[in-house]
Design a protein around this motif. Structure first.
Motif, PDB file in Angstrom:
ATOM      1  N   TYR A  99      18.735  86.630  -9.581  1.00 41.06           N
ATOM      2  CA  TYR A  99      19.483  85.495 -10.701  1.00 41.06           C
ATOM      3  C   TYR A  99      20.824  85.989 -10.876  1.00 41.06           C
ATOM      4  N   LEU A 100      21.647  85.323 -10.406  1.00 37.64           N
ATOM      5  CA  LEU A 100      23.155  85.523 -10.638  1.00 37.64           C
ATOM      6  C   LEU A 100      23.750  85.102 -11.869  1.00 37.64           C
ATOM      7  N   CYS A 101      24.733  85.545 -12.792  1.00 38.37           N
ATOM      8  CA  CYS A 101      25.352  85.356 -13.780  1.00 38.37           C
ATOM      9  C   CYS A 101      26.868  85.050 -13.201  1.00 38.37           C
ATOM     10  N   ALA A 102      27.629  83.994 -13.749  1.00 38.57           N
ATOM     11  CA  ALA A 102      28.806  84.160 -13.500  1.00 38.57           C
ATOM     12  C   ALA A 102      29.734  83.642 -14.778  1.00 38.57           C
ATOM     13  N   SER A 103      31.050  83.989 -14.625  1.00 35.56           N
ATOM     14  CA  SER A 103      31.828  83.289 -15.748  1.00 35.56           C
ATOM     15  C   SER A 103      33.282  82.934 -15.196  1.00 35.56           C
ATOM     16  N   SER A 104      33.960  81.970 -15.815  1.00 31.12           N
ATOM     17  CA  SER A 104      35.192  81.625 -15.570  1.00 31.12           C
ATOM     18  C   SER A 104      35.944  81.016 -16.741  1.00 31.12           C
ATOM     19  N   HIS A 105      37.288  81.125 -16.708  1.00 30.16           N
ATOM     20  CA  HIS A 105      37.965  80.549 -17.956  1.00 30.16           C
ATOM     21  C   HIS A 105      37.655  79.250 -18.394  1.00 30.16           C
ATOM     22  N   GLN A 106      37.598  78.330 -17.504  1.00 37.22           N
ATOM     23  CA  GLN A 106      36.941  77.080 -17.688  1.00 37.22           C
ATOM     24  C   GLN A 106      36.008  76.488 -16.812  1.00 37.22           C
ATOM     25  N   GLY A 162      37.857  74.162  -9.553  1.00 36.97           N
ATOM     26  CA  GLY A 162      38.784  73.863  -8.702  1.00 36.97           C
ATOM     27  C   GLY A 162      40.340  74.115  -9.191  1.00 36.97           C
ATOM     28  N   ALA A 163      40.158  74.135 -10.490  1.00 33.65           N
ATOM     29  CA  ALA A 163      41.455  74.332 -11.364  1.00 33.65           C
ATOM     30  C   ALA A 163      42.402  75.588 -11.147  1.00 33.65           C
ATOM     31  N   TYR A 164      43.611  75.248 -10.940  1.00 32.05           N
ATOM     32  CA  TYR A 164      44.527  76.164 -10.558  1.00 32.05           C
ATOM     33  C   TYR A 164      44.283  77.376 -11.472  1.00 32.05           C
ATOM     34  N   GLY A 165      44.247  78.688 -10.856  1.00 33.20           N
ATOM     35  CA  GLY A 165      44.263  79.781 -11.710  1.00 33.20           C
ATOM     36  C   GLY A 165      42.817  80.254 -12.078  1.00 33.20           C
ATOM     37  N   ASN A 166      41.775  79.226 -12.156  1.00 35.05           N
ATOM     38  CA  ASN A 166      40.387  79.412 -12.403  1.00 35.05           C
ATOM     39  C   ASN A 166      39.617  80.076 -11.285  1.00 35.05           C
ATOM     40  N   THR A 167      39.074  81.106 -11.461  1.00 31.78           N
ATOM     41  CA  THR A 167      38.100  81.680 -10.647  1.00 31.78           C
ATOM     42  C   THR A 167      36.766  82.257 -11.268  1.00 31.78           C
ATOM     43  N   ILE A 168      35.797  81.686 -10.360  1.00 32.68           N
ATOM     44  CA  ILE A 168      34.504  82.123 -11.018  1.00 32.68           C
ATOM     45  C   ILE A 168      33.958  83.585 -10.602  1.00 32.68           C
ATOM     46  N   TYR A 169      33.653  84.446 -11.395  1.00 34.80           N
ATOM     47  CA  TYR A 169      33.431  85.874 -11.207  1.00 34.80           C
ATOM     48  C   TYR A 169      31.979  86.040 -11.425  1.00 34.80           C
ATOM     49  N   PHE A 170      31.283  86.763 -10.360  1.00 36.19           N
ATOM     50  CA  PHE A 170      29.777  86.812 -10.394  1.00 36.19           C
ATOM     51  C   PHE A 170      29.420  88.424 -10.518  1.00 36.19           C
ATOM     52  N   GLY A 171      28.302  88.322 -11.427  1.00 37.82           N
ATOM     53  CA  GLY A 171      27.707  89.774 -11.704  1.00 37.82           C
ATOM     54  C   GLY A 171      27.097  90.034 -10.539  1.00 37.82           C
ATOM     55  N   THR A 184      33.419  93.311 -11.339  1.00 39.39           N
ATOM     56  CA  THR A 184      34.065  92.146 -11.552  1.00 39.39           C
ATOM     57  C   THR A 184      34.320  91.539 -12.950  1.00 39.39           C
ATOM     58  N   GLY A 185      33.515  92.353 -13.846  1.00 36.98           N
ATOM     59  CA  GLY A 185      33.795  92.250 -15.214  1.00 36.98           C
ATOM     60  C   GLY A 185      32.673  91.435 -15.810  1.00 36.98           C
ATOM     61  N   VAL A 186      31.633  91.063 -14.916  1.00 38.27           N
ATOM     62  CA  VAL A 186      30.465  90.489 -15.242  1.00 38.27           C
ATOM     63  C   VAL A 186      29.147  91.332 -15.080  1.00 38.27           C
ATOM     64  N   THR A 187      28.607  91.806 -16.209  1.00 42.15           N
ATOM     65  CA  THR A 187      27.557  92.536 -16.149  1.00 42.15           C
ATOM     66  C   THR A 187      26.351  92.172 -16.386  1.00 42.15           C
ATOM     67  N   GLN A 188      25.246  92.487 -15.492  1.00 43.92           N
ATOM     68  CA  GLN A 188      23.954  91.947 -15.598  1.00 43.92           C
ATOM     69  C   GLN A 188      22.952  92.980 -15.767  1.00 43.92           C
ATOM     70  N   THR A 189      22.025  92.465 -16.940  1.00 45.96           N
ATOM     71  CA  THR A 189      20.672  93.579 -17.043  1.00 45.96           C
ATOM     72  C   THR A 189      19.535  92.733 -17.391  1.00 45.96           C
ATOM     73  N   LYS A 193       9.822  87.554 -20.782  1.00 45.00           N
ATOM     74  CA  LYS A 193      11.137  88.768 -20.585  1.00 45.00           C
ATOM     75  C   LYS A 193      12.201  88.107 -20.714  1.00 45.00           C
ATOM     76  N   SER A 194      13.427  88.815 -20.787  1.00 42.07           N
ATOM     77  CA  SER A 194      14.769  88.106 -20.648  1.00 42.07           C
ATOM     78  C   SER A 194      15.695  88.729 -19.944  1.00 42.07           C
ATOM     79  N   LEU A 195      16.670  88.307 -19.197  1.00 40.28           N
ATOM     80  CA  LEU A 195      17.738  88.508 -18.495  1.00 40.28           C
ATOM     81  C   LEU A 195      19.008  88.390 -19.424  1.00 40.28           C
ATOM     82  N   LYS A 196      19.957  89.408 -19.338  1.00 41.05           N
ATOM     83  CA  LYS A 196      20.980  89.407 -19.997  1.00 41.05           C
ATOM     84  C   LYS A 196      22.410  89.513 -19.186  1.00 41.05           C
ATOM     85  N   CYS A 197      23.407  88.774 -19.717  1.00 43.14           N
ATOM     86  CA  CYS A 197      24.691  88.830 -19.016  1.00 43.14           C
ATOM     87  C   CYS A 197      25.725  88.836 -19.958  1.00 43.14           C
ATOM     88  N   GLU A 198      26.847  89.691 -19.529  1.00 41.89           N
ATOM     89  CA  GLU A 198      27.948  90.071 -20.544  1.00 41.89           C
ATOM     90  C   GLU A 198      29.166  89.886 -19.887  1.00 41.89           C
TER      91      GLU A 198
END
Lengths: 114, 117
Positions: B89-96, B100-109, B2-7, B19-24
């Motif tokens: 623990y899931l990280c996710a990202s989106s444009h905004q 619900g905004a048109y064209g805005n999708t949340i991508y999960f790691g 998905t383009g979202v990487t978790q380590t 400890k720490s979780l990382k998302c990129e």
């Protein structure tokens, strides 16, 4: 208050038969509704999304869902199940603005038998 | 992918560890999220960041401390956790921020499995 209820925790179908995963929602806002799928040891993948446009929404892999305001439902369907459809499915609500807070249902496990 | 990487993908820690979780993400997104997925419970939003500023803290205990140094990276710092914090623990990202905004999708790691012993 906003909530999502997935009416079945587990659904079992035979390969090639229709799939129906049921979801009801409650929201005081005009909702956006989503279906996500999670395969074992994988992240969540968006199947489809409703955002107040067409009430019948087509998604990936042959899935579709219909928004019915009068029934406060957003059921997910597929005409013919495939073995690869076996996964956990989540109905998700977004009803408020500017916080990004998605409300997830409990999930429905779809089993597909050969 | 998905383009979202978790380590890391799996982490076992004692209750006194830090400890720490990382998302990129390199999708050019401006919003990033931490969600918690526990057994037999719905996914719960923990934190939301928009343009590196925290816009939502969903009543999360202070033993979880997020950090967003830039729009591509998100951390979850963990200290003095309890066994009941064991979860995915899931990280996710989106444009905004507005899903619900048109064209805005949340991508999960794919998530980080955390076990607290």
């Amino acid at each position: 208050a906003q909530s999502v209820t997935q009416l079945d925790s587990h659904v079992s179908v035979s390969e090639g038969t229709p799939v129906l995963l049921r979801c009801n929602y409650s929201s005081s806002y005009s909702p956006s509704l989503f279906w996500y799928v999670q395969h074992p040891n994988k992240g969540l993948q968006l199947l489809l999304k409703y955002t107040s446009a067409a009430t019948l929404v087509k998604g990936i892999n042959g899935f579709e869902a219909e928004f019915k305001k009068s029934e406060t439902s957003f059921h997910l369907t597929k005409p013919s199940a495939h073995m690869s459809d076996a996964a956990e499915y989540f109905c998700v609500l977004y009803g408020s603005s500017n916080t990004g807070k998605l409300i997830f249902g409990q999930g429905t496990t779809l089993q597909v038998k050969p | 992918e998905t383009g979202v990487t978790q380590t890391p993908r799996h982490l076992v820690m004692g209750m006194t560890n830090k400890k720490s979780l990382k998302c990129e993400q390199h999708l050019g997104h401006n919003a990033m999220y931490w969600y918690k997925q526990s057994a037999k419970k719905p996914l719960e939003l923990m934190f939301v960041y928009s343009l590196e500023e925290r816009v939502e803290n969903n009543s999360v205990p202070s033993r979880f401390s997020p950090e967003c140094p830039n729009s591509s990276h998100l951390f979850l710092h963990l200290h003095t956790l309890q066994p009941e914090d064991s979860a995915l623990y899931l990280c996710a990202s989106s444009h905004q921020v507005d899903p619900g905004a048109y064209g805005n999708t949340i991508y999960f790691g794919e998530g980080s499995w955390l076990t607290v012993v």
